[in-house]
Design a protein around this motif. Structure first.
Motif, PDB file in Angstrom:
ATOM      1  N   GLU A   1       1.091  -1.220   0.128  1.00 32.44           N
ATOM      2  CA  GLU A   1      -0.258  -0.053   0.048  1.00 32.44           C
ATOM      3  C   GLU A   1       0.715   1.262   0.264  1.00 32.44           C
ATOM      4  O   GLU A   1       0.435   2.290  -0.050  1.00 32.44           O
ATOM      5  N   CYS A   2       2.389   1.219  -0.016  1.00 34.74           N
ATOM      6  CA  CYS A   2       3.388   1.996   0.276  1.00 34.74           C
ATOM      7  C   CYS A   2       4.507   2.109  -0.446  1.00 34.74           C
ATOM      8  O   CYS A   2       4.765   0.934  -0.284  1.00 34.74           O
ATOM      9  N   CYS A   3       5.487   2.500  -0.655  1.00 29.96           N
ATOM     10  CA  CYS A   3       6.574   2.696  -1.643  1.00 29.96           C
ATOM     11  C   CYS A   3       7.164   3.738  -0.966  1.00 29.96           C
ATOM     12  O   CYS A   3       6.967   5.131  -1.553  1.00 29.96           O
ATOM     13  N   LEU A   4       7.577   3.898  -0.516  1.00 25.45           N
ATOM     14  CA  LEU A   4       8.304   4.798   0.405  1.00 25.45           C
ATOM     15  C   LEU A   4       9.692   4.970  -0.877  1.00 25.45           C
ATOM     16  O   LEU A   4      10.110   4.283  -1.193  1.00 25.45           O
ATOM     17  N   VAL A   5      10.154   6.478  -0.704  1.00 34.07           N
ATOM     18  CA  VAL A   5      11.169   6.967  -1.736  1.00 34.07           C
ATOM     19  C   VAL A   5      12.047   7.604  -1.186  1.00 34.07           C
ATOM     20  O   VAL A   5      11.518   8.860  -0.716  1.00 34.07           O
ATOM     21  N   ASN A   6      13.462   6.986  -0.909  1.00 35.99           N
ATOM     22  CA  ASN A   6      14.286   7.814   0.163  1.00 35.99           C
ATOM     23  C   ASN A   6      15.013   8.151  -0.770  1.00 35.99           C
ATOM     24  O   ASN A   6      16.343   7.751  -1.448  1.00 35.99           O
ATOM     25  N   TRP A   7      15.898   9.333  -0.510  1.00 37.20           N
ATOM     26  CA  TRP A   7      16.931   9.667  -1.435  1.00 37.20           C
ATOM     27  C   TRP A   7      17.879  10.297  -1.135  1.00 37.20           C
ATOM     28  O   TRP A   7      18.213  10.881   0.300  1.00 37.20           O
ATOM     29  N   TYR A   8      18.977   9.585  -0.318  1.00 34.39           N
ATOM     30  CA  TYR A   8      20.591  10.182   0.429  1.00 34.39           C
ATOM     31  C   TYR A   8      21.271  10.750  -0.336  1.00 34.39           C
ATOM     32  O   TYR A   8      22.160  10.547  -1.707  1.00 34.39           O
ATOM     33  N   ALA A   9      21.649  11.605   0.238  1.00 37.06           N
ATOM     34  CA  ALA A   9      22.839  12.080  -0.712  1.00 37.06           C
ATOM     35  C   ALA A   9      24.100  11.772   0.232  1.00 37.06           C
ATOM     36  O   ALA A   9      24.043  10.897   0.996  1.00 37.06           O
ATOM     37  N   PRO A  10      25.619  12.528  -0.430  1.00 38.89           N
ATOM     38  CA  PRO A  10      26.114  10.884   0.019  1.00 38.89           C
ATOM     39  C   PRO A  10      26.671  11.682   1.627  1.00 38.89           C
ATOM     40  O   PRO A  10      27.436  10.929   1.917  1.00 38.89           O
ATOM     41  N   ASP A  11      25.980  12.474   1.760  1.00 38.67           N
ATOM     42  CA  ASP A  11      27.092  12.601   3.653  1.00 38.67           C
ATOM     43  C   ASP A  11      25.566  12.400   4.315  1.00 38.67           C
ATOM     44  O   ASP A  11      25.698  12.474   5.560  1.00 38.67           O
ATOM     45  N   ALA A  12      24.917  11.186   3.707  1.00 42.23           N
ATOM     46  CA  ALA A  12      23.345  11.822   4.985  1.00 42.23           C
ATOM     47  C   ALA A  12      23.226   9.920   5.155  1.00 42.23           C
ATOM     48  O   ALA A  12      24.408   9.128   5.430  1.00 42.23           O
ATOM     49  N   LYS A  13      22.121  10.186   6.234  1.00 40.97           N
ATOM     50  CA  LYS A  13      22.683   8.888   6.973  1.00 40.97           C
ATOM     51  C   LYS A  13      20.894   8.671   8.042  1.00 40.97           C
ATOM     52  O   LYS A  13      20.278   8.728   7.648  1.00 40.97           O
ATOM     53  N   MET A  14      20.882   7.183   8.277  1.00 40.66           N
ATOM     54  CA  MET A  14      19.503   7.340   8.357  1.00 40.66           C
ATOM     55  C   MET A  14      20.134   6.026  10.048  1.00 40.66           C
ATOM     56  O   MET A  14      20.461   5.055  10.121  1.00 40.66           O
ATOM     57  N   GLY A  15      19.919   6.581  11.113  1.00 38.23           N
ATOM     58  CA  GLY A  15      20.251   6.283  12.827  1.00 38.23           C
ATOM     59  C   GLY A  15      19.235   4.572  12.686  1.00 38.23           C
ATOM     60  O   GLY A  15      18.341   4.691  11.695  1.00 38.23           O
TER      61      GLY A  15
END
Length: 203
Positions: free
Chosen positions: A104-118
């Motif tokens: 029911e959902c597709c998340l689109v996450n865009w990571y720049a070179p310095d991005a992170k996800m805890g």
């Protein structure tokens, strides 16, 4: 045709090399169509801290966060409905998720070179027996997976463009995150960066 290599990472199934270059390029075009209809947004956490990852979505729901809290909602922050999930992603869900329900959902996450996800759990969905399917496009990302407690030991793997991970069964509520990107490791996107697509059942 080379079959993807399957790895178990604390209950999370990782399929390395699931998508060849042609499939990645085709899928990237589908993602660009999503973002034309629902542009990326930099959300803030309930405490007001901006996230380093910018986000959008497709499907009946998108996941958002702001001062009001974490939640799924049926429209982009601009007020427009989310675009439909592309058929290419539904095919991958049917092949890898082992679910009898449609996402029911597709998340689109865009990571720049310095991005992170805890480290975090995906636990805002109503039916936690349903898996989350994650697709990587672009630069390599160091993916860390622990257990169901934040203090549990973690293991890491580098996810490359075309890899697919499935959080289901014992790994459905595993804490997981992205520590860093290996900038310039993929030529899929001319300006670098990473796109992570996560399909899930919300209700």
């Amino acid at each position: 045709m080379t079959l993807p290599q399957e790895i178990d990472l604390n209950g999370v199934r990782v399929y390395q090399g699931a998508l060849d270059r042609y499939a990645q390029v085709s899928l990237l075009e589908d993602v660009r169509a999503i973002l034309r209809a629902a542009p990326l947004v930099r959300h803030v956490t309930p405490s007001g801290k901006p996230m380093s990852v910018r986000m959008s979505a497709a499907g009946d729901f998108g996941w958002v966060t702001d001062r009001s809290g974490y939640r799924y909602q049926r429209h982009h922050p601009s007020g427009t409905p989310w675009p439909p999930i592309p058929a290419s992603l539904l095919i991958l869900w049917n092949k890898y998720s082992k679910s009898d329900r449609a996402p029911e959902c597709c998340l689109v996450n865009w990571y720049a070179p310095d991005a992170k996800m805890g480290l975090h759990q995906d636990n805002d969905e109503a039916d936690l027996a349903q898996p989350v399917l994650s697709i990587s496009l672009g630069d390599d990302a160091r993916f860390r997976v622990g257990g169901t407690e934040r203090s549990d030991p973690t293991r890491s793997i580098w996810l490359s463009s075309g890899d697919i991970a499935v959080l289901g069964g014992a790994g459905r509520l595993a804490y997981h995150g992205v520590d860093k990107l290996r900038a310039g490791s993929s030529s899929l996107m001319p300006n670098g960066g990473r796109i992570n697509l996560t399909l899930r059942v919300v209700t």
